[in-house]
Write a protein that holds these residues in place. Structure first.
Motif, PDB file in Angstrom:
ATOM      1  N   PHE A   1       0.819  -1.199   0.000  1.00 34.31           N
ATOM      2  CA  PHE A   1       0.000   0.000   0.000  1.00 34.31           C
ATOM      3  C   PHE A   1       0.854   1.251   0.000  1.00 34.31           C
ATOM      4  N   LEU A   2       1.980   1.228   0.710  1.00 36.71           N
ATOM      5  CA  LEU A   2       2.799   2.423   0.864  1.00 36.71           C
ATOM      6  C   LEU A   2       4.271   2.056   0.765  1.00 36.71           C
ATOM      7  N   ILE A   3       5.022   2.839   0.014  1.00 43.31           N
ATOM      8  CA  ILE A   3       6.473   2.696  -0.059  1.00 43.31           C
ATOM      9  C   ILE A   3       7.058   4.026   0.373  1.00 43.31           C
ATOM     10  N   HIS A   4       7.844   4.018   1.448  1.00 43.17           N
ATOM     11  CA  HIS A   4       8.449   5.235   1.970  1.00 43.17           C
ATOM     12  C   HIS A   4       9.958   5.103   1.906  1.00 43.17           C
TER      13      HIS A   4
ATOM     14  N   ARG B   1      11.353  -6.926  10.115  1.00 46.41           N
ATOM     15  CA  ARG B   1       9.950  -7.168   9.768  1.00 46.41           C
ATOM     16  C   ARG B   1       9.066  -6.953  10.987  1.00 46.41           C
ATOM     17  N   TYR B   2       7.922  -6.351  10.742  1.00 41.80           N
ATOM     18  CA  TYR B   2       6.940  -6.096  11.801  1.00 41.80           C
ATOM     19  C   TYR B   2       5.571  -6.539  11.313  1.00 41.80           C
ATOM     20  N   LYS B   3       4.709  -6.922  12.252  1.00 45.61           N
ATOM     21  CA  LYS B   3       3.324  -7.275  11.935  1.00 45.61           C
ATOM     22  C   LYS B   3       2.408  -6.326  12.684  1.00 45.61           C
ATOM     23  N   SER B   4       1.322  -5.940  12.059  1.00 45.63           N
ATOM     24  CA  SER B   4       0.333  -5.127  12.749  1.00 45.63           C
ATOM     25  C   SER B   4      -0.814  -6.036  13.174  1.00 45.63           C
ATOM     26  N   THR B   5      -1.258  -5.859  14.402  1.00 45.48           N
ATOM     27  CA  THR B   5      -2.356  -6.667  14.912  1.00 45.48           C
ATOM     28  C   THR B   5      -3.676  -5.954  14.637  1.00 45.48           C
ATOM     29  N   PHE B   6      -4.766  -6.634  14.879  1.00 43.52           N
ATOM     30  CA  PHE B   6      -6.083  -6.080  14.588  1.00 43.52           C
ATOM     31  C   PHE B   6      -6.382  -4.832  15.418  1.00 43.52           C
TER      32      PHE B   6
ATOM     33  N   MET C   1      11.272  -7.223  -2.658  1.00 50.67           N
ATOM     34  CA  MET C   1      10.441  -7.521  -1.485  1.00 50.67           C
ATOM     35  C   MET C   1       9.060  -6.887  -1.603  1.00 50.67           C
ATOM     36  N   ARG C   2       8.060  -7.616  -1.145  1.00 54.75           N
ATOM     37  CA  ARG C   2       6.702  -7.102  -1.049  1.00 54.75           C
ATOM     38  C   ARG C   2       6.123  -7.605   0.266  1.00 54.75           C
ATOM     39  N   PRO C   3       5.504  -6.744   1.048  1.00 54.55           N
ATOM     40  CA  PRO C   3       4.973  -7.161   2.346  1.00 54.55           C
ATOM     41  C   PRO C   3       3.646  -7.893   2.218  1.00 54.55           C
ATOM     42  N   GLU C   4       3.343  -8.684   3.232  1.00 54.11           N
ATOM     43  CA  GLU C   4       2.005  -9.258   3.342  1.00 54.11           C
ATOM     44  C   GLU C   4       1.045  -8.126   3.711  1.00 54.11           C
ATOM     45  N   ARG C   5      -0.240  -8.390   3.735  1.00 55.66           N
ATOM     46  CA  ARG C   5      -1.221  -7.343   4.016  1.00 55.66           C
ATOM     47  C   ARG C   5      -0.997  -6.686   5.376  1.00 55.66           C
ATOM     48  N   ASP C   6      -0.575  -7.471   6.380  1.00 59.41           N
ATOM     49  CA  ASP C   6      -0.431  -6.943   7.739  1.00 59.41           C
ATOM     50  C   ASP C   6       1.037  -6.756   8.141  1.00 59.41           C
ATOM     51  N   GLU C   7       1.920  -6.602   7.178  1.00 61.82           N
ATOM     52  CA  GLU C   7       3.348  -6.567   7.451  1.00 61.82           C
ATOM     53  C   GLU C   7       3.961  -5.214   7.084  1.00 61.82           C
ATOM     54  N   ILE C   8       4.985  -4.828   7.836  1.00 55.02           N
ATOM     55  CA  ILE C   8       5.795  -3.658   7.543  1.00 55.02           C
ATOM     56  C   ILE C   8       7.238  -4.149   7.447  1.00 55.02           C
ATOM     57  N   ILE C   9       7.899  -3.827   6.369  1.00 55.86           N
ATOM     58  CA  ILE C   9       9.291  -4.219   6.176  1.00 55.86           C
ATOM     59  C   ILE C   9      10.138  -2.947   6.169  1.00 55.86           C
ATOM     60  N   VAL C  10      11.141  -2.895   7.033  1.00 54.34           N
ATOM     61  CA  VAL C  10      12.039  -1.742   7.127  1.00 54.34           C
ATOM     62  C   VAL C  10      13.429  -2.205   6.714  1.00 54.34           C
ATOM     63  N   CYS C  11      13.972  -1.593   5.674  1.00 52.47           N
ATOM     64  CA  CYS C  11      15.300  -1.920   5.175  1.00 52.47           C
ATOM     65  C   CYS C  11      16.188  -0.696   5.359  1.00 52.47           C
ATOM     66  N   THR C  12      17.242  -0.837   6.157  1.00 54.71           N
ATOM     67  CA  THR C  12      18.145   0.263   6.467  1.00 54.71           C
ATOM     68  C   THR C  12      19.527  -0.051   5.912  1.00 54.71           C
ATOM     69  N   GLY C  13      20.137   0.928   5.264  1.00 57.05           N
ATOM     70  CA  GLY C  13      21.460   0.744   4.675  1.00 57.05           C
ATOM     71  C   GLY C  13      22.490   0.317   5.702  1.00 57.05           C
TER      72      GLY C  13
ATOM     73  N   GLN D   1      10.913   1.665   3.387  1.00 55.28           N
ATOM     74  CA  GLN D   1       9.896   0.947   4.153  1.00 55.28           C
ATOM     75  C   GLN D   1       8.809   0.499   3.189  1.00 55.28           C
ATOM     76  N   TYR D   2       8.358  -0.730   3.357  1.00 58.99           N
ATOM     77  CA  TYR D   2       7.220  -1.259   2.600  1.00 58.99           C
ATOM     78  C   TYR D   2       6.089  -1.532   3.589  1.00 58.99           C
ATOM     79  N   TRP D   3       4.929  -0.976   3.363  1.00 55.13           N
ATOM     80  CA  TRP D   3       3.765  -1.171   4.240  1.00 55.13           C
ATOM     81  C   TRP D   3       2.699  -1.954   3.477  1.00 55.13           C
ATOM     82  N   GLY D   4       2.168  -2.988   4.123  1.00 56.30           N
ATOM     83  CA  GLY D   4       1.052  -3.728   3.554  1.00 56.30           C
ATOM     84  C   GLY D   4      -0.243  -2.941   3.708  1.00 56.30           C
ATOM     85  N   SER D   5      -1.256  -3.301   2.959  1.00 61.62           N
ATOM     86  CA  SER D   5      -2.501  -2.527   2.957  1.00 61.62           C
ATOM     87  C   SER D   5      -3.206  -2.524   4.305  1.00 61.62           C
ATOM     88  N   ALA D   6      -3.168  -3.613   5.054  1.00 59.05           N
ATOM     89  CA  ALA D   6      -3.831  -3.653   6.363  1.00 59.05           C
ATOM     90  C   ALA D   6      -2.967  -3.039   7.453  1.00 59.05           C
ATOM     91  N   ALA D   7      -1.655  -2.981   7.250  1.00 63.28           N
ATOM     92  CA  ALA D   7      -0.748  -2.442   8.271  1.00 63.28           C
ATOM     93  C   ALA D   7      -0.902  -0.942   8.447  1.00 63.28           C
TER      94      ALA D   7
END
Length: 107
Positions: free
Chosen positions: A14-17, A32-37, A68-80, A89-95
């Motif tokens: 959903f979002l690429i920052h 990697r992070y997961k967002s809960t309900f 890389m592509r995140p799952e719907r509830d996942e946030i992926i942070v890649c730091t140099g 940062q890659y944010w899934g649509s539900a995250a």
């Protein structure tokens, strides 16, 4: 500076920052992070343990980070790894939490 191609129609991204310098480094530390309900964001451990018993750092190449592509509830942070201020940062649509209210009401 490297550019990131937009995800395809089937991707759940959903979002690429991008951080200040974007993807200027060759290797990245990936978290990697997961967002809960209920809106909490929790660290999602990678597989395996290091010799000290802590979570090992997951290091990936530039090409792997770009794919890389995140799952719907996942946030992926890649730091140099070597260049400070580079990463993405890659944010899934539900995250993002933007659709959480609609899901709670059952619509």
């Amino acid at each position: 500076m490297q550019t990131v191609t937009a995800p395809g129609a089937s991707a759940r991204t959903f979002l690429i920052h991008m951080f200040k310098l974007g993807l200027d480094d060759n290797r990245y530390v990936v978290e990697r992070y997961k967002s809960t309900f209920d809106g909490e964001i929790v660290r999602w451990p990678c597989k395996g343990k290091s010799k000290t018993g802590k979570q090992p750092r997951q290091v990936m190449s530039l090409s792997a980070v770009q794919r890389m592509r995140p799952e719907r509830d996942e946030i992926i942070v890649c730091t140099g790894l070597k260049i400070a201020g580079s990463g993405i940062q890659y944010w899934g649509s539900a995250a993002t939490g933007l659709f959480a209210e609609r899901q709670r009401k059952g619509r």
